[in-house]
Design an enzyme around this catalytic site. Structure first.
Site, PDB file in Angstrom:
ATOM      1  N   SER A  15     -66.952  -1.058  93.334  1.00 47.54           N
ATOM      2  CA  SER A  15     -66.677  -1.495  91.658  1.00 47.54           C
ATOM      3  C   SER A  15     -65.065  -1.572  91.398  1.00 47.54           C
ATOM      4  CB  SER A  15     -67.460  -0.564  90.983  1.00 47.54           C
ATOM      5  OG  SER A  15     -68.959  -0.764  90.888  1.00 47.54           O
ATOM      6  N   ASN A  41     -76.299  -3.855  94.401  1.00 49.63           N
ATOM      7  CA  ASN A  41     -76.335  -2.241  94.401  1.00 49.63           C
ATOM      8  C   ASN A  41     -75.083  -1.591  94.018  1.00 49.63           C
ATOM      9  OD1 ASN A  41     -79.175  -2.238  95.216  1.00 49.63           O
ATOM     10  ND2 ASN A  41     -78.516  -3.099  96.808  1.00 49.63           N
ATOM     11  N   TYR A  42     -73.980  -2.208  94.036  1.00 50.80           N
ATOM     12  CA  TYR A  42     -72.608  -1.506  94.149  1.00 50.80           C
ATOM     13  C   TYR A  42     -71.667  -1.880  92.979  1.00 50.80           C
ATOM     14  CZ  TYR A  42     -73.947   0.493  98.714  1.00 50.80           C
ATOM     15  OH  TYR A  42     -74.379   1.225  99.403  1.00 50.80           O
ATOM     16  N   LEU A  43     -71.605  -3.377  92.368  1.00 49.91           N
ATOM     17  CA  LEU A  43     -70.674  -3.727  91.675  1.00 49.91           C
ATOM     18  C   LEU A  43     -71.161  -3.341  90.047  1.00 49.91           C
ATOM     19  CD1 LEU A  43     -69.910  -6.900  93.562  1.00 49.91           C
ATOM     20  CD2 LEU A  43     -68.828  -4.723  93.423  1.00 49.91           C
TER      21      LEU A  43
END
Length: 926
Positions: free
Chosen positions: A754, A884-886
């Site tokens: 992120s 899933n990650y940002l």
DNA sequence: ACGTAGACTTGTAGCAACGTTA
DNA sequence: TAACGTTGCTACAAGTCTACGT
């Protein structure tokens, strides 16, 4: 679309009638299915009380601390402490019985007790045979870690300052002066090449001519790519990392490109039934420290609470903006609220209509209250108050086709059960599994059980499944040939059947169910060299399935006559609606959860990102702390420090222990000596199979103390021994929790991903049209995917597509050449030459020809650009990180600031999944 | 303290739907 | 309109991490 349902389901039925339009999404699914069998195993069923009438609302909206729950975890953990676990994996010889204190080992030459035997045996084979499912790319360059961290005073804490000298070491050879500033950036990015260059390059790429199109990166492992370019005097460019840096006010306007764009009013597609506990409001009002747990911060042992932990503060927002924002967000939230209430009412009333018995809990006002409740995220906490659903849908029973396979050239008649499994095998003919002996062996073992010892079929080699295969192909073909009306009708019929399973009512709010279809039987398709690939995954029956549902809700009808559910629970501390034991590995379970767009999921998603944001405030100290421990005499501490460094810098996964009956893959804690090759003076070459047996290949420059520590850890060990023999994920996470409440290894991945996106977007977005901005976004997304090693296999038709494009470009270039000749002649008043096929061409004016030349050029450029992008992304999967990650708020805020329609970045599913992030303040920075 | 059951997230493959092009 | 390519979505495998029982 009204749904009719079986008698038992009235409760849900009818609920949807009026509501469908509001459904977050439309569904089309197709699934083939088959019959069932059974499986196993009972879970202890504890139905914990779910009496509580605490409504979400209370916590949700009122207490702005959406993070509370996250905190709770942290709290719990820190007090309870995770106990270091030893390998569950060391079943063999030495390990278990050994009286050796696990932690005391590793004398030279010895296999570490932890997983020794396994390590050795696996080591040799695993490495050699590593079956890279994906095509690994060779690492050709080595990253330079040279960039310097830069101080970001805002984040400095007293201890930051103290530790500053230590920070230096983050980057090889770097001086620490600048380090702080960069604390908030992903190490991986910092390390990597000059990201500026990289960016510029990326953007420039679009402008490059086709000849420049270079794909040299394709030969580089994803993970290595970013790092490879030289990072020049990069650090200075990361100023943007400063969370507080005001964003150009001009850009703050909320105008967003499209109607449905982000704005405060939610597009209908986003309409969520239940407003996600609007902790979204967090972003503007909540101060970080409270995030998770009020006590959390103060309880952090080693790292003092940051003086300045609020990530976003209205202070940076002009008053006018603030008002606007708050109004709009208020408005939106009230809008949402009322919408919600409406929904709820709808749901509630139909509910009442349908099920009087449930009236009590479906009372309107209760519903509306419940929608506001803060779902507690901590485990053991109440997740819902009322839960109604219709259970799961089973695949249809197997329909025998009666096609005979051949054995030694002769047709063999099989029973339907035998035939079913034979068919599963036949259809896999074109897959890579057919090249794997393990697959065939496992299949044969299981199939043989069905055939019986005395069956005419005595070995797989003499089996010819072609007739069955051909039959399946023809069926497929028939399906393809169906008219669109037929297809549509079929689809509708299926939808009608499934409709009632698609939704659940959680605290009075209709929510989509994720995977309500029971997995059909099939052959297990494990990834990599999975020891169980090819085994028969038997049919799941109702009596394999445990249902979780509200106490007052009607128990779903068991759809298969004569059978019944294995168990019914009323456990409101969990979010699953149903589960069954994995038929391949009875120790595992398959769960039915709500869909990603549900507020329950949204809630935990949000907490995840808040935790990662919290790490931002701690990262400076954490880095300083582990840097200090690189040379610690306590070997466990030293290993923890080095492991944390690798996790932070390379976004490695934690690396839990694995059993022998799983594919042999590793993460940080389970790295083997052979996975890391030191290259003097200070580089490490990493090569291993990670999750999903995806190859991770990367060579990185590390700080000298890390390099030396690795040499030390490897000393006197065998290639298959654990590099971090004193370490496992429990120990590591227990340590991390001491540094920050709730911190675990995976948080670093989220954080790094992120923060990288946030940085790059803010650094690289320039004025320009939407298309150009999207290029910037995709480039940042790509960098994140590379950091996380999100690979995808190159599509089968990739090279064909590329050569086709090349061909087309060549053709256009030929056309261009001809046009230029004609233009030249036209200017001299001469007629055009005949075309290559000898035909005469029209006489065009020079102006017309010039226009044609320009058009052709544009076409060529576009094609070249497409080609570059295609090549560039052929092995990189952007979706995983987006999903899933940002932190979606980064994207949404950026879209708002730069007037990019959010739909250009998020598809419908993502819009639904991230509904909670849509009203974020445009100034939001991760 | 340790091992593991349990719950939930992360991940890729592959198919289907949709869009584009010849 | 068929073929081709892209995108979206589902399926389900494979991780992570916590809690609990011994």
């Amino acid at each position: 679309m009204a749904v009719e349902a079986s008698d038992t389901q009235h409760m849900l039925d009818g609920l949807y009638d009026d509501d469908d339009d509001d459904g977050p999404v439309t569904f089309k699914r197709s699934t083939t299915s088959k019959v069932n069998q059974t499986c196993s195993e009972v879970r202890k069923s504890t139905s914990r009380n779910h009496d509580g009438q605490s409504y979400r609302q209370t916590s949700d909206v009122r207490t702005s601390n959406g993070q509370g729950s996250g905190l709770q975890k942290g709290r719990r953990v820190s007090s309870g402490m995770v106990s270091p676990t030893k390998s569950s994996k060391a079943p063999t010889s030495i390990a278990q019985g050994s009286s050796l204190p696990k932690d005391k080992i590793v004398p030279s030459g010895m296999v570490s007790p932890k997983k020794s035997s396994q390590g050795i045996s696996r080591a040799s084979s695993s490495h050699v045979n590593a079956y890279p499912v994906k095509s690994p790319i060779e690492n050709t360059k080595s990253p330079s870690l040279g960039d310097k961290p830069k101080p970001s005073p805002e984040w400095k804490t007293p201890s930051d300052v103290k530790e500053e000298n230590n920070c230096t070491r983050h980057l090889t050879g770097d001086n620490c002066e600048d380090s702080e500033d960069e604390d908030n950036r992903a190490l991986s990015v910092r390390l990597k090449t000059n990201s500026n260059n990289a960016n510029r390059e990326a953007v420039a790429v679009l402008k490059k001519s086709s000849e420049d199109f270079d794909d040299d990166e394709d030969d580089i492992p994803l993970s290595a790519r970013l790092k490879n370019s030289n990072l020049g005097p990069s650090s200075s460019k990361y100023d943007d990392a400063d969370p507080k840096k005001p964003i150009s006010k001009v850009q703050k306007g909320l105008k967003v490109g499209s109607s449905a764009s982000i704005k405060q009013e939610r597009p209908s597609t986003l309409s969520v039934k239940r407003p996600l506990d609007n902790k979204a409001s967090l972003h503007s009002s909540i101060k970080k420290p409270k995030l998770s747990n009020p006590d959390a911060l103060s309880s952090a042992k080693q790292v003092p609470m940051k003086p300045e932990s609020k990530v976003e503060d209205d202070d940076d927002v002009p008053i006018s903006q603030r008002m606007k924002l708050s109004t709009s967000s208020d408005k939106s939230s009230s809008l949402k609220k009322s919408k919600n209430v409406t929904n709820v009412n709808k749901a509630g009333s139909s509910f009442k209509k349908q099920a009087k018995t449930f009236k009590k809990s479906s009372n309107n006002s209760e519903y509306s209250k419940s929608t506001k409740l803060l779902p507690s995220s901590g485990d053991g906490q109440k997740k819902w108050t009322t839960l109604v659903h219709n259970g799961v849908i089973f695949p249809p029973p197997y329909q025998p086709h009666g096609v005979n396979m051949l054995y030694k050239g002769k047709p063999v008649v099989l029973t339907p059960e035998q035939e079913e499994v034979a068919t599963m095998f036949a259809v896999m003919r074109d897959t890579d599994y057919m090249q794997k002996d393990k697959f065939k062996e496992n299949f044969w073992t299981d199939w043989r059980k069905l055939l019986g010892k005395n069956h005419v079929i005595q070995n797989l080699n003499d089996c010819d499944f072609t007739p069955i295969y051909d039959w399946c192909q023809s069926e497929k073909e028939k399906k393809r040939q169906m008219s669109s009306e037929e297809k549509k009708a079929q689809k509708e019929e299926r939808a009608k059947l499934e409709e009632k399973y698609m939704w659940a009512i959680v605290d009075g709010v209709k929510e989509k169910v994720g995977n309500f279809r029971v997995e059909p039987p099939g052959l297990f398709r494990g990834r990599g060299e999975h020891p169980k690939m090819g085994k028969l995954k038997k049919r799941i029956c109702p009596n394999d399935i445990t249902i979780n549902i509200g106490k007052d809700a009607p128990i779903p009808n068991c759809p298969i006559p004569g059978e019944s559910w294995k168990d019914i629970r009323h456990d409101n501390t969990v979010t699953w609606l149903a589960f069954w034991s994995d038929p391949i590995n009875p120790k595992l379970f398959k769960y039915v959860f709500l869909a990603a767009s549900s507020s329950l999921k949204g809630q935990s998603d949000k907490e995840k990102y808040e935790k990662a944001r919290m790490l931002k405030g701690y990262i400076g100290n954490i880095r300083a702390a582990y840097t200090k421990d690189f040379t610690c005499k306590d070997i466990t501490k030293q290993q923890i420090a080095v492991a944390t460094y690798l996790i932070d810098k390379l976004a490695l996964r934690a690396g839990n222990e694995k059993d022998d009956d799983e594919a042999d893959t590793v993460g940080c804690c389970t790295l083997k000596v052979e996975n890391v090759t030191p290259e003097a003076p200070n580089k490490l070459q990493l090569s291993f199979l990670g999750k999903d047996s995806i190859k991770y290949e990367n060579t990185v420059e590390v700080e000298l103390p890390v390099y030396n520590a690795i040499l030390k850890f490897q000393k006197d060990k065998q290639p298959g021994d654990d590099l971090f023999d004193m370490l496992d994920t429990s120990k590591l996470n227990a340590h991390l929790k001491e540094l920050m409440p709730g911190l675990t290894a995976k948080v670093f991945r989220t954080f790094n991903a992120s923060i990288t996106l946030d940085d790059m977007l803010n650094k690289d977005t320039k004025d320009g049209d939407v298309a150009e901005k999207i290029v910037v976004y995709n480039h940042a997304n790509k960098q994140v995917a590379i950091i996380c090693n999100h690979q995808r296999s190159v599509s089968k038709s990739h090279s064909a597509q590329m050569s086709k494009l090349t061909e087309k470009i060549d053709e256009l270039q030929a056309v261009l050449k001809e046009l230029k000749v004609d233009l030249d002649r036209a200017r001299k008043g001469k007629p055009p030459l005949k075309s290559s096929d000898g035909k005469a061409k029209r006489n065009l004016t020079p102006e017309a020809l010039e226009k044609k030349v320009a058009q052709t050029n544009t076409k060529i450029e576009k094609m070249q650009r497409d080609m570059m992008t295609k090549e560039d992304l052929k092995t990189v999967a952007l979706g995983t990180s987006k999903i899933n990650y940002l932190d979606p708020r980064i994207t949404v805020a950026w879209c708002k600031r730069h007037e990019v329609p959010i739909e250009k970045i998020f598809n419908k599913s993502l819009l639904a999944k991230f509904a909670w992030a849509m009203d974020v303040d445009p100034d939001f920075r991760f």
